[in-house]
Design a protein around this motif. Structure first.
Motif, PDB file in Angstrom:
ATOM      1  N   GLU A 109       0.810  -1.222   0.000  1.00  0.00           N
ATOM      2  CA  GLU A 109       0.000   0.000   0.000  1.00  0.00           C
ATOM      3  C   GLU A 109       0.845   1.276   0.000  1.00  0.00           C
ATOM      4  OE1 GLU A 109       0.497  -1.127   4.378  1.00  0.00           O
ATOM      5  OE2 GLU A 109       0.358  -2.106   2.419  1.00  0.00           O
ATOM      6  N   PHE A 110       2.173   1.143   0.063  1.00  0.00           N
ATOM      7  CA  PHE A 110       3.032   2.323   0.155  1.00  0.00           C
ATOM      8  C   PHE A 110       3.599   2.704  -1.218  1.00  0.00           C
ATOM      9  CE2 PHE A 110       3.356   0.359   4.385  1.00  0.00           C
ATOM     10  CZ  PHE A 110       2.954   1.431   5.177  1.00  0.00           C
ATOM     11  N   ILE A 111       3.722   3.999  -1.437  1.00  0.00           N
ATOM     12  CA  ILE A 111       4.439   4.492  -2.607  1.00  0.00           C
ATOM     13  C   ILE A 111       5.577   5.386  -2.115  1.00  0.00           C
ATOM     14  CG2 ILE A 111       2.483   4.325  -4.188  1.00  0.00           C
ATOM     15  CD1 ILE A 111       2.080   7.336  -3.899  1.00  0.00           C
ATOM     16  N   PHE A 112       6.686   5.350  -2.855  1.00  0.00           N
ATOM     17  CA  PHE A 112       7.896   6.078  -2.488  1.00  0.00           C
ATOM     18  C   PHE A 112       8.236   7.012  -3.640  1.00  0.00           C
ATOM     19  CE2 PHE A 112       7.729   1.880  -0.693  1.00  0.00           C
ATOM     20  CZ  PHE A 112       8.020   2.058   0.653  1.00  0.00           C
ATOM     21  N   ILE A 113       8.269   8.292  -3.364  1.00  0.00           N
ATOM     22  CA  ILE A 113       8.435   9.308  -4.408  1.00  0.00           C
ATOM     23  C   ILE A 113       9.788   9.978  -4.247  1.00  0.00           C
ATOM     24  CG2 ILE A 113       7.517  11.420  -5.409  1.00  0.00           C
ATOM     25  CD1 ILE A 113       4.790  10.624  -4.228  1.00  0.00           C
ATOM     26  N   ALA A 114      10.536  10.032  -5.343  1.00  0.00           N
ATOM     27  CA  ALA A 114      11.794  10.780  -5.386  1.00  0.00           C
ATOM     28  C   ALA A 114      11.510  12.128  -6.028  1.00  0.00           C
ATOM     29  CB  ALA A 114      12.842  10.014  -6.181  1.00  0.00           C
ATOM     30  N   SER A 115      11.871  13.211  -5.327  1.00  0.00           N
ATOM     31  CA  SER A 115      11.545  14.544  -5.825  1.00  0.00           C
ATOM     32  C   SER A 115      12.799  15.396  -5.977  1.00  0.00           C
ATOM     33  CB  SER A 115      10.554  15.246  -4.897  1.00  0.00           C
ATOM     34  OG  SER A 115      11.194  15.638  -3.703  1.00  0.00           O
ATOM     35  N   VAL A 126      13.054  12.229  -0.530  1.00  0.00           N
ATOM     36  CA  VAL A 126      12.157  11.091  -0.755  1.00  0.00           C
ATOM     37  C   VAL A 126      10.953  11.230   0.174  1.00  0.00           C
ATOM     38  CG1 VAL A 126      13.384   9.645   0.925  1.00  0.00           C
ATOM     39  CG2 VAL A 126      12.038   8.574  -0.892  1.00  0.00           C
ATOM     40  N   HIS A 127       9.779  10.800  -0.309  1.00  0.00           N
ATOM     41  CA  HIS A 127       8.517  10.954   0.414  1.00  0.00           C
ATOM     42  C   HIS A 127       7.753   9.635   0.367  1.00  0.00           C
ATOM     43  CE1 HIS A 127       9.285  15.287  -0.497  1.00  0.00           C
ATOM     44  NE2 HIS A 127       9.674  14.774  -1.643  1.00  0.00           N
ATOM     45  N   ILE A 128       7.005   9.343   1.414  1.00  0.00           N
ATOM     46  CA  ILE A 128       6.221   8.109   1.496  1.00  0.00           C
ATOM     47  C   ILE A 128       4.754   8.469   1.708  1.00  0.00           C
ATOM     48  CG2 ILE A 128       5.891   5.921   2.711  1.00  0.00           C
ATOM     49  CD1 ILE A 128       8.756   6.025   3.611  1.00  0.00           C
ATOM     50  N   PHE A 129       3.897   7.792   0.926  1.00  0.00           N
ATOM     51  CA  PHE A 129       2.451   7.928   1.082  1.00  0.00           C
ATOM     52  C   PHE A 129       1.833   6.540   1.229  1.00  0.00           C
ATOM     53  CE2 PHE A 129       3.440  12.030  -0.595  1.00  0.00           C
ATOM     54  CZ  PHE A 129       2.449  12.881  -0.121  1.00  0.00           C
ATOM     55  N   THR A 131      -1.362   4.334   0.408  1.00  0.00           N
ATOM     56  CA  THR A 131      -2.488   4.323  -0.533  1.00  0.00           C
ATOM     57  C   THR A 131      -3.488   3.216  -0.202  1.00  0.00           C
ATOM     58  OG1 THR A 131      -1.379   2.850  -2.113  1.00  0.00           O
ATOM     59  CG2 THR A 131      -0.995   5.220  -2.359  1.00  0.00           C
ATOM     60  N   THR A 132      -3.569   2.852   1.078  1.00  0.00           N
ATOM     61  CA  THR A 132      -4.576   1.862   1.457  1.00  0.00           C
ATOM     62  C   THR A 132      -5.940   2.307   0.943  1.00  0.00           C
ATOM     63  OG1 THR A 132      -3.311   1.250   3.426  1.00  0.00           O
ATOM     64  CG2 THR A 132      -5.644   0.662   3.374  1.00  0.00           C
ATOM     65  N   ASP A 133      -6.270   3.564   1.140  1.00  0.00           N
ATOM     66  CA  ASP A 133      -7.433   4.179   0.504  1.00  0.00           C
ATOM     67  C   ASP A 133      -6.887   4.966  -0.689  1.00  0.00           C
ATOM     68  OD1 ASP A 133      -9.691   5.484  -0.314  1.00  0.00           O
ATOM     69  OD2 ASP A 133      -9.986   6.633   1.537  1.00  0.00           O
ATOM     70  N   PHE A 134      -6.869   4.334  -1.867  1.00  0.00           N
ATOM     71  CA  PHE A 134      -6.229   4.988  -3.005  1.00  0.00           C
ATOM     72  C   PHE A 134      -7.017   6.185  -3.520  1.00  0.00           C
ATOM     73  CE2 PHE A 134      -8.626   1.381  -4.721  1.00  0.00           C
ATOM     74  CZ  PHE A 134      -9.452   2.000  -5.638  1.00  0.00           C
ATOM     75  N   LEU A 135      -8.229   6.355  -3.007  1.00  0.00           N
ATOM     76  CA  LEU A 135      -8.993   7.559  -3.361  1.00  0.00           C
ATOM     77  C   LEU A 135      -8.523   8.763  -2.553  1.00  0.00           C
ATOM     78  CD1 LEU A 135     -12.615   6.087  -3.673  1.00  0.00           C
ATOM     79  CD2 LEU A 135     -10.963   6.579  -5.504  1.00  0.00           C
ATOM     80  N   ALA A 136      -7.846   8.493  -1.445  1.00  0.00           N
ATOM     81  CA  ALA A 136      -7.352   9.586  -0.597  1.00  0.00           C
ATOM     82  C   ALA A 136      -6.059   9.144   0.094  1.00  0.00           C
ATOM     83  CB  ALA A 136      -8.403   9.988   0.422  1.00  0.00           C
ATOM     84  N   PRO A 137      -4.933   9.089  -0.624  1.00  0.00           N
ATOM     85  CA  PRO A 137      -3.657   8.687  -0.007  1.00  0.00           C
ATOM     86  C   PRO A 137      -3.283   9.619   1.139  1.00  0.00           C
ATOM     87  CG  PRO A 137      -3.490   8.714  -2.399  1.00  0.00           C
ATOM     88  CD  PRO A 137      -4.788   9.373  -2.065  1.00  0.00           C
ATOM     89  N   THR A 138      -2.606   9.057   2.134  1.00  0.00           N
ATOM     90  CA  THR A 138      -2.202   9.837   3.305  1.00  0.00           C
ATOM     91  C   THR A 138      -0.681   9.914   3.385  1.00  0.00           C
ATOM     92  OG1 THR A 138      -2.281   7.870   4.710  1.00  0.00           O
ATOM     93  CG2 THR A 138      -4.262   9.236   4.589  1.00  0.00           C
ATOM     94  N   PHE A 139      -0.199  11.056   3.839  1.00  0.00           N
ATOM     95  CA  PHE A 139       1.234  11.270   3.981  1.00  0.00           C
ATOM     96  C   PHE A 139       1.760  10.472   5.171  1.00  0.00           C
ATOM     97  CE2 PHE A 139       4.607  13.663   6.144  1.00  0.00           C
ATOM     98  CZ  PHE A 139       5.573  13.689   5.156  1.00  0.00           C
ATOM     99  N   VAL A 140       2.957   9.833   4.999  1.00  0.00           N
ATOM    100  CA  VAL A 140       3.563   9.035   6.061  1.00  0.00           C
ATOM    101  C   VAL A 140       4.835   9.689   6.575  1.00  0.00           C
ATOM    102  CG1 VAL A 140       4.566   6.800   6.667  1.00  0.00           C
ATOM    103  CG2 VAL A 140       2.587   6.898   5.156  1.00  0.00           C
ATOM    104  N   GLY A 141       5.770  10.004   5.689  1.00  0.00           N
ATOM    105  CA  GLY A 141       7.029  10.593   6.126  1.00  0.00           C
ATOM    106  C   GLY A 141       7.856  11.034   4.936  1.00  0.00           C
ATOM    107  N   GLU A 142       8.906  11.795   5.202  1.00  0.00           N
ATOM    108  CA  GLU A 142       9.780  12.276   4.136  1.00  0.00           C
ATOM    109  C   GLU A 142      11.165  12.568   4.710  1.00  0.00           C
ATOM    110  OE1 GLU A 142       8.585  17.032   4.300  1.00  0.00           O
ATOM    111  OE2 GLU A 142       7.871  15.794   2.644  1.00  0.00           O
ATOM    112  N   LEU A 143      12.145  12.682   3.804  1.00  0.00           N
ATOM    113  CA  LEU A 143      13.515  12.973   4.207  1.00  0.00           C
ATOM    114  C   LEU A 143      14.161  13.860   3.156  1.00  0.00           C
ATOM    115  CD1 LEU A 143      16.042  12.415   6.036  1.00  0.00           C
ATOM    116  CD2 LEU A 143      16.567  10.530   4.455  1.00  0.00           C
TER     117      LEU A 143
END
Length: 321
Positions: A109-115, A126-129, A131-143
């Protein structure tokens, strides 16, 4: 093996990613202008079956198990429905994202974004969201890493995120290794430098393959002696040479042993004293004069010649008569 030939050219421009759907014998492609589904016919000629210009982005990834695709475009995360090959690709949700995303990967359920950056001023990370509810992903953490992050991949067994990072001002970058044991509080383990500008990466343990732009492909061996210990100011190399280079000096002490073998080389002068017995053998030659004393006995034989005067006293007896 048959030679590789061009069978068909996709009609869409700016396609940057492609994933093969083995179950449905199709390709899912993504780019800055659209996402397309290409069905492979029995003649192996792909034909565009479904597409969507609403779904697009610099970063693109798919999760066939969930029937979803993920697109990262500037400040948005787009999630699309690719579950039904016969249905038009549809956008399911759009989530604002505080950054300019370049690469996205997924695990469960997690996505990892490189920005590359975000509006608050940092220079990439890098950021983590979730997507358990893929209609409304929630922010988890970033570095914040401080480099232009182009792509990322997550390794579940070690809870590690590997991030391809381009250096500032399009300079030399490297592979950032991020500890994601606590996804809400990420920490940077180290950065292994590469000579070029990393754009993407593939994890196939124990190796990480980094596409390094004009410097080609770099291969990083995760089993090398502490590859994360390569300093960021080390000579550009993807496979750390400093750790293997240290055994070389360690092998130099045996090279110092030849001087230690030189003391036996000093023994030849020590063997010269046995050369002095040669004069010592001359001593028997001096014994020849020692044999001359018997030659002196000849005068000893003259002593009996002195006894003749001793016989003269009887010659004085005649006057007594």
């Amino acid at each position: 093996m048959n030679p590789m030939v061009m069978l068909h050219e996709c009609d869409f421009n700016w396609m940057e990613h492609a994933y093969y759907d083995e179950t449905n014998n199709r390709l899912i492609m993504g780019g800055q202008l659209a996402v397309a589904s290409a069905t492979l016919t029995p003649s192996d000629v792909p034909s565009i079956a479904r597409s969507s210009t609403i779904l697009k982005g610099l970063g693109f990834n798919v999760d066939f198990s969930r029937g979803l695709c993920y697109c990262v475009l500037d400040g948005s995360i787009l999630i699309g429905d690719i579950s039904n090959p016969t249905v038009e690709l549809r956008k399911k949700s759009t989530t604002p994202f505080n950054g300019k995303g370049h690469g996205v990967s997924s695990y469960n359920e997690f996505i990892f974004i490189a920005s590359e950056k975000r509006s608050s001023g940092w220079s990439g990370g890098v950021h983590i969201f979730d997507t358990t509810d893929f209609l409304a992903p929630t922010f988890v953490g970033e570095l914040a890493i401080g480099l232009k992050c182009r792509d990322s991949v997550f390794d579940p067994p070690t809870n590690t995120i590997y991030v391809a990072c381009e250096g500032p001002n399009n300079g030399e970058g490297g592979l950032a290794i991020v500890d994601a044991s606590n996804k809400a509080t990420l920490s940077l383990t180290s950065i292994v430098k590469t000579p070029g500008k990393p754009k993407g990466l593939v994890l196939d343990k124990p190796y990480v393959y980094v596409t390094d732009f004009e410097k080609g492909l770099q291969v990083i061996d995760l089993n090398a002696p502490d590859p994360t210990a390569v300093p960021t100011d080390a000579p550009p190399t993807a496979i750390p040479t400093s750790a293997p280079a240290t055994p070389a000096p360690a092998t130099q002490p045996p090279a110092t042993q030849p001087p230690a073998t030189q003391p036996p080389a000093t023994q030849p002068p020590a063997t010269q004293p046995p050369a002095t017995p040669a004069p010592a053998t001359q001593a028997p030659a001096t014994q020849a004069p020692a044999t001359q004393p018997p030659a002196t006995q000849a005068p000893d034989t003259q002593a009996p010649a002195t006894q003749a005067p001793a016989t003269q006293p009887p010659a004085t007896q005649p006057p007594r008569s």
